[in-house]
Design a protein around this motif. Structure first.
Motif, PDB file in Angstrom:
ATOM      1  N   ALA A 170       0.829  -1.202   0.000  1.00 36.96           N
ATOM      2  CA  ALA A 170       0.000   0.000   0.000  1.00 36.96           C
ATOM      3  C   ALA A 170       0.866   1.255   0.000  1.00 36.96           C
ATOM      4  O   ALA A 170       0.566   2.233  -0.710  1.00 36.96           O
ATOM      5  CB  ALA A 170      -0.936  -0.001   1.202  1.00 36.96           C
ATOM      6  N   LYS A 171       1.917   1.253   0.781  1.00 35.96           N
ATOM      7  CA  LYS A 171       2.798   2.422   0.840  1.00 35.96           C
ATOM      8  C   LYS A 171       3.540   2.630  -0.478  1.00 35.96           C
ATOM      9  O   LYS A 171       3.740   3.775  -0.912  1.00 35.96           O
ATOM     10  CB  LYS A 171       3.777   2.283   2.004  1.00 35.96           C
ATOM     11  N   GLU A 172       3.959   1.538  -1.127  1.00 35.31           N
ATOM     12  CA  GLU A 172       4.630   1.665  -2.422  1.00 35.31           C
ATOM     13  C   GLU A 172       3.664   2.179  -3.485  1.00 35.31           C
ATOM     14  O   GLU A 172       4.022   3.039  -4.303  1.00 35.31           O
ATOM     15  CB  GLU A 172       5.224   0.328  -2.850  1.00 35.31           C
ATOM     16  N   LEU A 173       2.445   1.677  -3.478  1.00 35.12           N
ATOM     17  CA  LEU A 173       1.448   2.153  -4.429  1.00 35.12           C
ATOM     18  C   LEU A 173       1.134   3.622  -4.177  1.00 35.12           C
ATOM     19  O   LEU A 173       1.012   4.416  -5.123  1.00 35.12           O
ATOM     20  CB  LEU A 173       0.183   1.303  -4.342  1.00 35.12           C
ATOM     21  N   ARG A 174       1.000   3.995  -2.911  1.00 33.60           N
ATOM     22  CA  ARG A 174       0.773   5.413  -2.585  1.00 33.60           C
ATOM     23  C   ARG A 174       1.913   6.279  -3.108  1.00 33.60           C
ATOM     24  O   ARG A 174       1.676   7.336  -3.701  1.00 33.60           O
ATOM     25  CB  ARG A 174       0.633   5.594  -1.067  1.00 33.60           C
ATOM     26  N   ARG A 175       3.152   5.821  -2.906  1.00 37.62           N
ATOM     27  CA  ARG A 175       4.307   6.588  -3.374  1.00 37.62           C
ATOM     28  C   ARG A 175       4.251   6.819  -4.882  1.00 37.62           C
ATOM     29  O   ARG A 175       4.459   7.942  -5.359  1.00 37.62           O
ATOM     30  CB  ARG A 175       5.599   5.861  -2.995  1.00 37.62           C
ATOM     31  N   GLN A 176       3.953   5.757  -5.633  1.00 36.80           N
ATOM     32  CA  GLN A 176       3.940   5.888  -7.082  1.00 36.80           C
ATOM     33  C   GLN A 176       2.772   6.748  -7.575  1.00 36.80           C
ATOM     34  O   GLN A 176       2.918   7.529  -8.517  1.00 36.80           O
ATOM     35  CB  GLN A 176       3.905   4.504  -7.737  1.00 36.80           C
ATOM     36  N   LEU A 177       1.611   6.611  -6.950  1.00 35.21           N
ATOM     37  CA  LEU A 177       0.460   7.432  -7.344  1.00 35.21           C
ATOM     38  C   LEU A 177       0.724   8.911  -7.079  1.00 35.21           C
ATOM     39  O   LEU A 177       0.459   9.762  -7.930  1.00 35.21           O
ATOM     40  CB  LEU A 177      -0.789   6.971  -6.599  1.00 35.21           C
ATOM     41  N   LEU A 178       1.251   9.223  -5.894  1.00 35.82           N
ATOM     42  CA  LEU A 178       1.499  10.622  -5.552  1.00 35.82           C
ATOM     43  C   LEU A 178       2.595  11.225  -6.425  1.00 35.82           C
ATOM     44  O   LEU A 178       2.563  12.423  -6.735  1.00 35.82           O
ATOM     45  CB  LEU A 178       1.894  10.733  -4.073  1.00 35.82           C
ATOM     46  N   ALA A 179       3.555  10.400  -6.835  1.00 32.44           N
ATOM     47  CA  ALA A 179       4.664  10.903  -7.650  1.00 32.44           C
ATOM     48  C   ALA A 179       4.186  11.435  -8.996  1.00 32.44           C
ATOM     49  O   ALA A 179       4.838  12.281  -9.607  1.00 32.44           O
ATOM     50  CB  ALA A 179       5.709   9.808  -7.860  1.00 32.44           C
ATOM     51  N   THR A 180       3.033  10.966  -9.471  1.00 34.08           N
ATOM     52  CA  THR A 180       2.516  11.446 -10.756  1.00 34.08           C
ATOM     53  C   THR A 180       1.950  12.851 -10.654  1.00 34.08           C
ATOM     54  O   THR A 180       1.845  13.560 -11.657  1.00 34.08           O
ATOM     55  CB  THR A 180       1.403  10.529 -11.287  1.00 34.08           C
ATOM     56  N   GLY A 181       1.534  13.260  -9.461  1.00 30.64           N
ATOM     57  CA  GLY A 181       0.872  14.545  -9.290  1.00 30.64           C
ATOM     58  C   GLY A 181      -0.561  14.556  -9.799  1.00 30.64           C
ATOM     59  O   GLY A 181      -1.204  15.605  -9.825  1.00 30.64           O
ATOM     60  N   ARG A 182      -1.074  13.382 -10.177  1.00 30.16           N
ATOM     61  CA  ARG A 182      -2.422  13.317 -10.763  1.00 30.16           C
ATOM     62  C   ARG A 182      -3.487  12.855  -9.774  1.00 30.16           C
ATOM     63  O   ARG A 182      -4.674  12.890 -10.098  1.00 30.16           O
ATOM     64  CB  ARG A 182      -2.421  12.355 -11.966  1.00 30.16           C
ATOM     65  N   TYR A 183      -3.077  12.413  -8.584  1.00 27.16           N
ATOM     66  CA  TYR A 183      -4.042  11.811  -7.667  1.00 27.16           C
ATOM     67  C   TYR A 183      -3.795  12.263  -6.234  1.00 27.16           C
ATOM     68  O   TYR A 183      -2.677  12.606  -5.848  1.00 27.16           O
ATOM     69  CB  TYR A 183      -3.946  10.271  -7.715  1.00 27.16           C
ATOM     70  N   ARG A 184      -4.870  12.239  -5.468  1.00 24.69           N
ATOM     71  CA  ARG A 184      -4.767  12.260  -4.015  1.00 24.69           C
ATOM     72  C   ARG A 184      -4.869  10.820  -3.538  1.00 24.69           C
ATOM     73  O   ARG A 184      -5.567  10.014  -4.157  1.00 24.69           O
ATOM     74  CB  ARG A 184      -5.886  13.101  -3.405  1.00 24.69           C
ATOM     75  N   VAL A 185      -4.200  10.502  -2.447  1.00 21.87           N
ATOM     76  CA  VAL A 185      -4.168   9.121  -1.969  1.00 21.87           C
ATOM     77  C   VAL A 185      -4.359   9.099  -0.454  1.00 21.87           C
ATOM     78  O   VAL A 185      -3.801   9.940   0.264  1.00 21.87           O
ATOM     79  CB  VAL A 185      -2.835   8.422  -2.329  1.00 21.87           C
ATOM     80  N   ALA A 186      -5.155   8.162   0.021  1.00 20.21           N
ATOM     81  CA  ALA A 186      -5.306   7.939   1.454  1.00 20.21           C
ATOM     82  C   ALA A 186      -5.254   6.439   1.716  1.00 20.21           C
ATOM     83  O   ALA A 186      -5.634   5.632   0.866  1.00 20.21           O
ATOM     84  CB  ALA A 186      -6.627   8.517   1.963  1.00 20.21           C
ATOM     85  N   LEU A 187      -4.753   6.062   2.878  1.00 21.19           N
ATOM     86  CA  LEU A 187      -4.716   4.661   3.308  1.00 21.19           C
ATOM     87  C   LEU A 187      -5.715   4.475   4.443  1.00 21.19           C
ATOM     88  O   LEU A 187      -5.866   5.362   5.296  1.00 21.19           O
ATOM     89  CB  LEU A 187      -3.321   4.268   3.788  1.00 21.19           C
ATOM     90  N   THR A 188      -6.392   3.332   4.469  1.00 23.81           N
ATOM     91  CA  THR A 188      -7.278   3.056   5.603  1.00 23.81           C
ATOM     92  C   THR A 188      -6.474   2.844   6.881  1.00 23.81           C
ATOM     93  O   THR A 188      -6.975   3.073   7.974  1.00 23.81           O
ATOM     94  CB  THR A 188      -8.151   1.820   5.340  1.00 23.81           C
ATOM     95  N   ARG A 189      -5.234   2.382   6.730  1.00 27.37           N
ATOM     96  CA  ARG A 189      -4.301   2.325   7.861  1.00 27.37           C
ATOM     97  C   ARG A 189      -2.895   2.513   7.307  1.00 27.37           C
ATOM     98  O   ARG A 189      -2.569   2.016   6.225  1.00 27.37           O
ATOM     99  CB  ARG A 189      -4.409   0.999   8.627  1.00 27.37           C
ATOM    100  N   ASP A 190      -2.058   3.242   8.044  1.00 23.49           N
ATOM    101  CA  ASP A 190      -0.670   3.407   7.629  1.00 23.49           C
ATOM    102  C   ASP A 190       0.291   2.885   8.688  1.00 23.49           C
ATOM    103  O   ASP A 190       1.472   3.221   8.705  1.00 23.49           O
ATOM    104  CB  ASP A 190      -0.362   4.866   7.288  1.00 23.49           C
ATOM    105  N   LYS A 191      -0.246   2.031   9.584  1.00 21.54           N
ATOM    106  CA  LYS A 191       0.572   1.384  10.601  1.00 21.54           C
ATOM    107  C   LYS A 191      -0.067   0.048  10.956  1.00 21.54           C
ATOM    108  O   LYS A 191      -1.116  -0.322  10.396  1.00 21.54           O
ATOM    109  CB  LYS A 191       0.688   2.278  11.832  1.00 21.54           C
ATOM    110  N   ASP A 192       0.541  -0.678  11.852  1.00 23.98           N
ATOM    111  CA  ASP A 192       0.038  -1.995  12.257  1.00 23.98           C
ATOM    112  C   ASP A 192      -1.153  -1.805  13.190  1.00 23.98           C
ATOM    113  O   ASP A 192      -1.021  -1.793  14.406  1.00 23.98           O
ATOM    114  CB  ASP A 192       1.156  -2.784  12.945  1.00 23.98           C
ATOM    115  N   GLN A 193      -2.325  -1.666  12.585  1.00 19.96           N
ATOM    116  CA  GLN A 193      -3.540  -1.286  13.312  1.00 19.96           C
ATOM    117  C   GLN A 193      -4.701  -2.151  12.851  1.00 19.96           C
ATOM    118  O   GLN A 193      -4.855  -2.420  11.658  1.00 19.96           O
ATOM    119  CB  GLN A 193      -3.829   0.189  13.044  1.00 19.96           C
ATOM    120  N   PHE A 194      -5.531  -2.592  13.791  1.00 21.25           N
ATOM    121  CA  PHE A 194      -6.712  -3.377  13.443  1.00 21.25           C
ATOM    122  C   PHE A 194      -7.860  -2.440  13.102  1.00 21.25           C
ATOM    123  O   PHE A 194      -8.181  -1.522  13.853  1.00 21.25           O
ATOM    124  CB  PHE A 194      -7.122  -4.295  14.593  1.00 21.25           C
ATOM    125  N   ILE A 195      -8.485  -2.668  11.962  1.00 22.94           N
ATOM    126  CA  ILE A 195      -9.663  -1.903  11.541  1.00 22.94           C
ATOM    127  C   ILE A 195     -10.745  -2.898  11.146  1.00 22.94           C
ATOM    128  O   ILE A 195     -10.511  -3.747  10.277  1.00 22.94           O
ATOM    129  CB  ILE A 195      -9.340  -0.983  10.348  1.00 22.94           C
TER     130      ILE A 195
END
Length: 367
Positions: A170-195
């Protein structure tokens, strides 16, 4: 000849616990500005009001109407019971038989210094105190790393845990998406967390996601089975979800901007089902793009495009897919999924699919 001014045919408030939603039904898209202050929020809009204003609800204790700064403008002044921040403000285009709708979500609290106090929708919209034309907001992609916290998911023979693999991906995909400047990106979790499962699509809906991608890496009894597959919501699961949503006591947020609490259960089920069908079609379109844009080195299952009743796919108005990136029960899949190089290739594949989904400019790598 100038177009006829927009008119407001209905106005309503919805209390959703963590936020209060303000909705205006419009005859057409129209410029607006959001003017927050310590006493509430003011919406300035080029429109005429033809509808009664709703009674107090949630964080909003009163709504007043005043003339705007220019001819043809009006101001809707929402007085609130506490300082609020604007989570979302946009005009939703007509869809599912509904007219254009202005939707604004308010939450308790004060926006931090330098944060965006005026989210605006695409079009000729101007933020307050600025004479520059607002840029259309970028599509929001919400990435959901499966499992987390006390739920490790599948565990490979080499000790890799699914929850760690999905978060790294998820973090790698976020990095690549944001690098394009074409998208906003959010993660449902960005750490070891139960959701909880149901909270994951709810996070995407609250943020106003345009696309939801859930990442997993399961295990299976057949240890020779390997390869990627991608799931969308099944028809049967969609029918059950529509019925459940229609039966819930608070239906006003079942479809963005549409208050179903005034409809009968049967009509609500039909309307939610219609929204889900359109969302499922968009989900399947994106899933097909993922498979067509996969790096040739990434193995796939036979008949990799599948459907199931995964809870994370049940939001009725956010296109969503669940990507099973491979099986941790297969030694080669497990080794690859733990590799930075493989994650970069897979994220690049998903990026091409996202580009194809939003712009149509992706070049498929597979027939």
């Amino acid at each position: 000849m100038l177009p006829a001014p927009a008119r407001i045919g209905a106005a309503r408030l919805g209390d959703h616990g963590d936020k209060t939603r303000f909705v205006l039904e419009l005859t057409r898209d129209t410029p607006f500005a959001i003017l927050p202050d310590s006493q509430g929020v003011t919406v300035e809009m080029e429109a005429a009001l033809d509808a009664p204003l709703p009674a107090a609800k949630g964080l909003v204790r009163a709504i007043a109407v005043r003339p705007g700064a220019s001819p043809g403008q009006l101001r809707l002044i929402l007085s609130t019971s506490a300082p609020v921040r604007v989570l979302l403000a946009e005009v939703i285009p007509p869809r599912d038989g509904m007219p254009p709708r202005f939707v604004m979500d308010l939450a308790a609290g004060v926006a931090g210094k330098g944060s965006a106090m005026t989210p605006v929708s695409a079009g000729t919209l101007k933020p307050p105190m600025s004479k520059e034309k607002a840029k259309p907001s970028l599509p929001l992609v919400v990435i959901d790393p499966g499992h987390g916290g006390q739920d490790p998911g599948a565990i490979a023979l080499n000790g890799l845990r699914e929850k760690d693999i999905t978060l790294a991906m998820a973090k790698e995909l976020r990095r690549q998406l944001l690098a394009t400047g074409r998208y906003r990106v959010a993660l449902t979790r960005d750490k070891d967390q139960f959701i909880p499962l149901r909270d994951r699509p709810a996070i995407a809906r609250t943020k106003g996601a345009d696309l939801f991608i859930s990442l997993h890496a399961d295990s299976i009894t057949g240890k020779q089975v390997r390869g990627l597959s991608i799931y969308t919501l099944s028809e049967k699961a969609s029918d059950r979800e529509a019925e459940m949503l229609a039966q819930r006591e608070n239906q006003s947020d079942a479809i963005v901007g549409m208050d179903l609490s005034v409809q009968s259960a049967d009509i609500a089920t039909i309307l939610i089902g219609m929204s889900q069908r359109d969302t499922m079609n968009q989900s399947r379109r994106f899933a097909s793009l993922v498979l067509r844009n996969l790096d040739p080195s990434i193995a796939v299952l036979p008949s990799p495009l599948r459907s199931a009743g995964f809870a994370v796919l049940t939001a009725p108005d956010v296109p969503a897919v669940l990507v099973e990136m491979g099986y941790l029960s297969h030694s080669q899949d497990a080794k690859l999924l733990g590799s930075d190089a493989h994650r970069r290739r897979m994220a690049g594949s998903l990026l091409r699919a996202v580009d194809g989904y939003f712009t149509g400019n992706a070049v498929p790598l597979r027939p």
